[in-house]
Design a protein around this motif. Sequence first.
Motif, PDB file in Angstrom:
ATOM      1  N   VAL A  71     145.773   4.917 186.817  1.00 17.72           N
ATOM      2  CA  VAL A  71     146.684   4.728 187.952  1.00 17.72           C
ATOM      3  C   VAL A  71     146.569   5.908 188.913  1.00 17.72           C
ATOM      4  O   VAL A  71     146.378   5.737 190.116  1.00 17.72           O
TER       5      VAL A  71
ATOM      6  N   LEU B 291     150.614   0.545 191.000  1.00 18.07           N
ATOM      7  CA  LEU B 291     151.264   0.207 189.726  1.00 18.07           C
ATOM      8  C   LEU B 291     151.376  -1.307 189.514  1.00 18.07           C
ATOM      9  O   LEU B 291     151.383  -1.779 188.381  1.00 18.07           O
ATOM     10  N   ARG B 292     151.465  -2.071 190.619  1.00 15.81           N
ATOM     11  CA  ARG B 292     151.634  -3.511 190.421  1.00 15.81           C
ATOM     12  C   ARG B 292     150.300  -4.252 190.335  1.00 15.81           C
ATOM     13  O   ARG B 292     150.268  -5.472 190.257  1.00 15.81           O
TER      14      ARG B 292
ATOM     15  N   TRP C   5     145.054   5.876 192.661  1.00 15.60           N
ATOM     16  CA  TRP C   5     145.945   6.286 193.752  1.00 15.60           C
ATOM     17  C   TRP C   5     145.330   7.439 194.550  1.00 15.60           C
ATOM     18  O   TRP C   5     145.319   7.446 195.766  1.00 15.60           O
TER      19      TRP C   5
ATOM     20  N   ALA D 193     146.324  -1.632 186.334  1.00 12.83           N
ATOM     21  CA  ALA D 193     147.093  -0.394 186.146  1.00 12.83           C
ATOM     22  C   ALA D 193     147.682  -0.343 184.751  1.00 12.83           C
ATOM     23  O   ALA D 193     148.778  -0.814 184.504  1.00 12.83           O
TER      24      ALA D 193
END
Lengths: 116, 328
Positions: B117, B106-107, B121, B111
């Motif tokens: 995302v 997310l950072r 992941w 993203a």
Amino acid sequence: MVTGDAYDKLELELRRGVVVLAALSQLHTARYGYELRQSLSENGMPIEEGTLYPLLRRLESQGVLTSEWRTDGGPPRRYYVLSTAGHELYGRLTSAWQGLNNTMDLLLKGGERHEP
Amino acid sequence: MNPDDLIQNYVDDVARLLPRGQRRDVAFELRALLTEELAAKAAESGRPADEAMARELVLAFGRPAEAAARYHPGLNVIDPADSRRFLRLTLIGLAVIWLLGLVDILRRPLATDPLTVLGTWWTSYGLGALWWPGAPPATSYGLGALWWPGALVAGFAAAAWFRRSRPERAAWEPRRRRDRDHVNRFGYLAVIAAAICGLLLLFNPGAILDFFWNGRAAASAYRALALDEDFTSSRAPWLVALLSLQLALYAVLIVRGRWQPLTRRIDIGLTFAGCAFLTWLLGGGIFAAEPADQTAKAFIVLIVIAYLIDAGVKLRRELGRAAYLPSA
């Protein structure tokens, strides 16, 4: 109320504890697997084939039984019989079983007295 | 299928799973015994043996793996007594890795939409790394989160082997009873002092440079430690507030000298709140300079992991205390 399923499991546990002694009791003379199972069954101790046949092999690997292949005019069969160590073990297990049986008799009679 | 063929088929499958030394002999005997059982069944039912009868017989004997296992001593890689603990640690570990992985994704600058995302992941930290090994994220992150169960299997197997090979050294020993509720007042005072110093240095990083270089540190060093403006205005007040609550709790503990149920629960709540807050911090800048910011965030990730472990241990201990109370 205890379900029939729970009874079956607990009864199986009880039986498991005596399977070895029951098998040994019938192996003073040489018998092959199916013959032993029949003998136990006729004496009121049916044991599943999936339990009994591997058990014979395990007892043999522990030196309790000896075995040999025989044909005797029919198909080849592996015969099992108590070894010297097996006889000794059988004697000790029989004494232990009888002691346990007496203890259980006492406990169960005591239990009956305490029933409401 | 011919009943004899079905029995042979079954015996072959059992034999394949037996140690090589006893394979042929056991297979020969098992086939003879099953054939005899089948003949007896057929005689009992008054009809010739057929496939259904043979199938029923071998099914009663058990799966080939179960039948083979009865012929030789079983091998337990993980002790059955440890199975629940193994499963619990596996699930907790995977959840933590996946959660931290999601935070990491997310950072990242790319993203933007939820599907990207999730996809990133899944192919990095998630199980997808196993099924899509060619994807670039998978190669950079290895086998996603599955290294954790693998490490646990190795650890539990080593422990089981040690217990079996040296039972006398693996015997249970009572632990020395520790008074966990006792508070070390000097220790907590030191923590409060360190936290206040840390806060002062965070908001006035030049002080440390002035202290060590007597005001002659390079201008780039001051720039490197300058805080991000957005952090100072929006996130820092929350940091101060949360830390103040934690320090207030420590002050109460110093006065009382012991942990009590309420203070323990407040502490657990504050630890989880700290985790959430630090995770939120990762979403924005902390230091204005990129290298300092990345270093700080790497430390924060380590702190979050330590906090999560600490909070988990405290929560487990607290639930354990409750479990020892008599049930209604």
